[in-house]
Design a protein around this motif. Structure first.
Motif, mmCIF file in Angstrom:
data_model
loop_
_atom_site.group_PDB
_atom_site.id
_atom_site.type_symbol
_atom_site.label_atom_id
_atom_site.label_comp_id
_atom_site.label_asym_id
_atom_site.label_seq_id
_atom_site.Cartn_x
_atom_site.Cartn_y
_atom_site.Cartn_z
ATOM 1 N N PHE A 41 0.540 -1.415 -0.283
ATOM 2 C CA PHE A 41 -0.482 -0.236 0.076
ATOM 3 C C PHE A 41 1.243 1.373 -0.224
ATOM 4 O O PHE A 41 0.929 1.689 -0.371
ATOM 5 C CB PHE A 41 -0.801 -0.268 1.154
ATOM 6 N N ILE A 42 1.495 1.179 1.091
ATOM 7 C CA ILE A 42 2.223 2.766 1.032
ATOM 8 C C ILE A 42 3.404 2.815 -0.056
ATOM 9 O O ILE A 42 3.927 3.881 -0.711
ATOM 10 C CB ILE A 42 3.127 2.955 2.738
ATOM 11 N N GLU A 43 4.321 1.380 -0.263
ATOM 12 C CA GLU A 43 4.772 2.183 -1.736
ATOM 13 C C GLU A 43 4.227 2.458 -3.229
ATOM 14 O O GLU A 43 4.616 3.201 -3.882
ATOM 15 C CB GLU A 43 5.532 -0.098 -2.151
ATOM 16 N N THR A 90 6.117 12.386 4.465
ATOM 17 C CA THR A 90 7.823 11.184 5.160
ATOM 18 C C THR A 90 8.096 11.599 5.945
ATOM 19 O O THR A 90 8.984 12.761 5.680
ATOM 20 C CB THR A 90 7.135 10.164 3.714
ATOM 21 N N PRO A 91 9.078 10.438 5.755
ATOM 22 C CA PRO A 91 10.214 10.785 6.580
ATOM 23 C C PRO A 91 11.490 11.321 5.986
ATOM 24 O O PRO A 91 12.172 11.442 6.052
ATOM 25 C CB PRO A 91 10.847 9.499 7.094
ATOM 26 N N GLY A 119 -1.624 11.841 11.814
ATOM 27 C CA GLY A 119 -0.663 11.705 12.249
ATOM 28 C C GLY A 119 0.596 10.378 11.653
ATOM 29 O O GLY A 119 0.894 9.778 12.107
ATOM 30 N N HIS A 120 -0.759 10.070 10.668
ATOM 31 C CA HIS A 120 0.561 8.784 10.191
ATOM 32 C C HIS A 120 1.342 9.289 9.473
ATOM 33 O O HIS A 120 1.571 10.638 9.241
ATOM 34 C CB HIS A 120 -1.306 9.118 8.865
ATOM 35 N N SER A 121 2.277 8.740 9.170
ATOM 36 C CA SER A 121 3.501 9.437 8.910
ATOM 37 C C SER A 121 4.394 10.324 7.161
ATOM 38 O O SER A 121 5.013 10.370 6.607
ATOM 39 C CB SER A 121 4.328 8.018 8.203
ATOM 40 N N ASP A 122 2.876 9.606 5.943
ATOM 41 C CA ASP A 122 2.492 10.733 5.299
ATOM 42 C C ASP A 122 2.479 11.754 5.799
ATOM 43 O O ASP A 122 2.566 13.056 4.716
ATOM 44 C CB ASP A 122 1.797 10.464 4.206
ATOM 45 N N HIS A 123 2.432 12.462 6.632
ATOM 46 C CA HIS A 123 2.681 13.915 7.081
ATOM 47 C C HIS A 123 2.959 13.869 8.054
ATOM 48 O O HIS A 123 3.484 15.373 8.902
ATOM 49 C CB HIS A 123 0.355 14.289 6.922
ATOM 50 N N MET A 165 4.870 1.762 8.441
ATOM 51 C CA MET A 165 3.832 1.813 8.562
ATOM 52 C C MET A 165 3.814 3.579 9.404
ATOM 53 O O MET A 165 3.160 5.007 8.862
ATOM 54 C CB MET A 165 2.041 1.924 9.259
ATOM 55 N N GLY A 166 4.668 3.319 10.253
ATOM 56 C CA GLY A 166 5.507 4.430 11.943
ATOM 57 C C GLY A 166 5.763 5.926 11.000
ATOM 58 O O GLY A 166 7.035 5.286 9.531
ATOM 59 N N GLN A 167 6.815 6.321 11.710
ATOM 60 C CA GLN A 167 7.523 7.758 11.543
ATOM 61 C C GLN A 167 8.494 7.572 12.868
ATOM 62 O O GLN A 167 7.970 7.546 13.935
ATOM 63 C CB GLN A 167 7.312 8.975 11.243
ATOM 64 N N PRO A 168 9.493 8.421 12.393
ATOM 65 C CA PRO A 168 10.508 8.777 14.057
ATOM 66 C C PRO A 168 9.460 9.298 14.910
ATOM 67 O O PRO A 168 8.762 10.333 14.876
ATOM 68 C CB PRO A 168 11.739 9.110 13.314
#
Length: 318
Positions: A41-43, A90-91, A119-123, A165-168
């Motif tokens: 999905f994210i790729e 994204t990161p 708060g999703h990683s794409d934002h 799906m997460g981020q720092p």
């Protein structure tokens, strides 16, 4: 290869991918396949929606500038007292945002406040990067504080797959509640709690002045759902999600902006408005009818999803 103009793919909040994007392979995954494979999905979203491809920054109106990527919006409010940044992509987006800010003649080190839509990683993916660079205060709606501080582990849908799906993670400095305001210099933003897409999704409203005119501006969020979300009452992704969506959609329907700017660029047809802006200025971004259609489409998609879930449940009982 099929043209995206005739393919509906559930990527990033059930998007219909624009005709100007790249082609998808003929064996494009279904919504169900995407729901069961977050990595895929994210790729696909990153590639076909150009999330990590740089874009030239552009001034919208007053102190507002677009400093994001081709697919993901980051918004800079530049004031004499420092800057507010809304969303970070994204990161991988951090260095691109920094470069865009510097191209405009501003310093990313002058960012004083970082806020987001959700708060999703794409934002929120580059929050940690930009906070470390600038020392900015991070201000987040109460219900999304946990997922921002733990890097997505507590997200109701993607927490179980946070490695993908997460981020720092980043420390939140100010906890927001519905109706709270963020002010810096001559910029005043109001945070509306519009949950659904995440528990703390936030719609921001403000007024921008260009020349002798004032424009009501909205950054809508919360009304979309991703593959695998369950929004019907009897088997929800989280308790109360259906009611949250209905309240959020009502809130969005009540807003009447002259300018609306979403967090995914294809939502508000950034490419076309950018072209028009070269000759029309701020008028290229004035689009109240586009906002009405956007929210109506979110309403229709939500009701269709509820109907589909109820139908599937009824058929399973036979």
């Amino acid at each position: 290869m099929k043209k995206l103009s005739i393919i509906t793919v559930s990527l990033a909040a059930s998007l219909v991918l624009p005709a100007g994007a790249q082609d998808l392979p003929p064996n494009a995954p279904t919504k169900e396949q995407l729901a069961n494979n977050n990595k895929l999905f994210i790729e696909l979203a990153t590639k076909y929606l150009k999330w990590d491809e740089p874009a030239e920054p552009i001034r919208i109106a007053g102190p507002l500038y677009l400093v994001g990527t081709q697919g993901l919006s980051s918004w800079l409010f530049a004031t004499r007292e420092g800057h507010i940044l809304l969303n970070t992509g994204t990161p991988k987006s951090g260095p691109m945002i920094v470069e865009s800010i510097r191209k405009l003649g501003f310093e990313p080190e002058d960012i004083r406040i970082i806020i987001n839509g959700h708060g999703h990683s794409d934002h929120a993916g580059a929050f940690a990067y930009l906070k470390q660079l600038s020392g900015a205060q991070v201000a987040i709606m109460q219900e999304d504080v946990g997922m921002v501080e733990d890097g997505g582990k507590s997200d109701f849908h993607y927490g179980k797959d946070w490695q993908v799906m997460g981020q720092p993670p980043v420390k939140v400095d100010r906890v927001l509640r519905d109706g709270d305001q963020v002010r810096l210099g001559d910029v005043l933003l109001t945070a509306l709690h519009t949950p659904g897409h995440t528990r703390g999704a936030t719609t921001w409203t403000t007024t921008l002045v260009e020349g002798d005119k004032a424009y009501a501006v909205v950054f809508p969020d919360g009304g979309g759902f991703n593959p695998g979300y369950r929004v019907a009452l009897r088997d929800p992704s989280y308790p109360g999600i259906e009611d949250d969506y209905r309240r959020t959609l009502h809130t969005l329907e009540m807003l009447k902006p002259q300018i609306w700017l979403a967090h995914h660029t294809e939502y508000f047809d950034m490419a076309e408005k950018r072209k028009r802006g070269a000759t029309e200025g701020v008028n290229a971004w004035v689009d109240p009818e586009g906002y009405r259609q956007f929210v109506a489409a979110k309403r229709r998609a939500f009701e269709d999803e509820v109907d589909a879930e109820m139908k599937a449940r009824a058929e399973a009982k036979r």
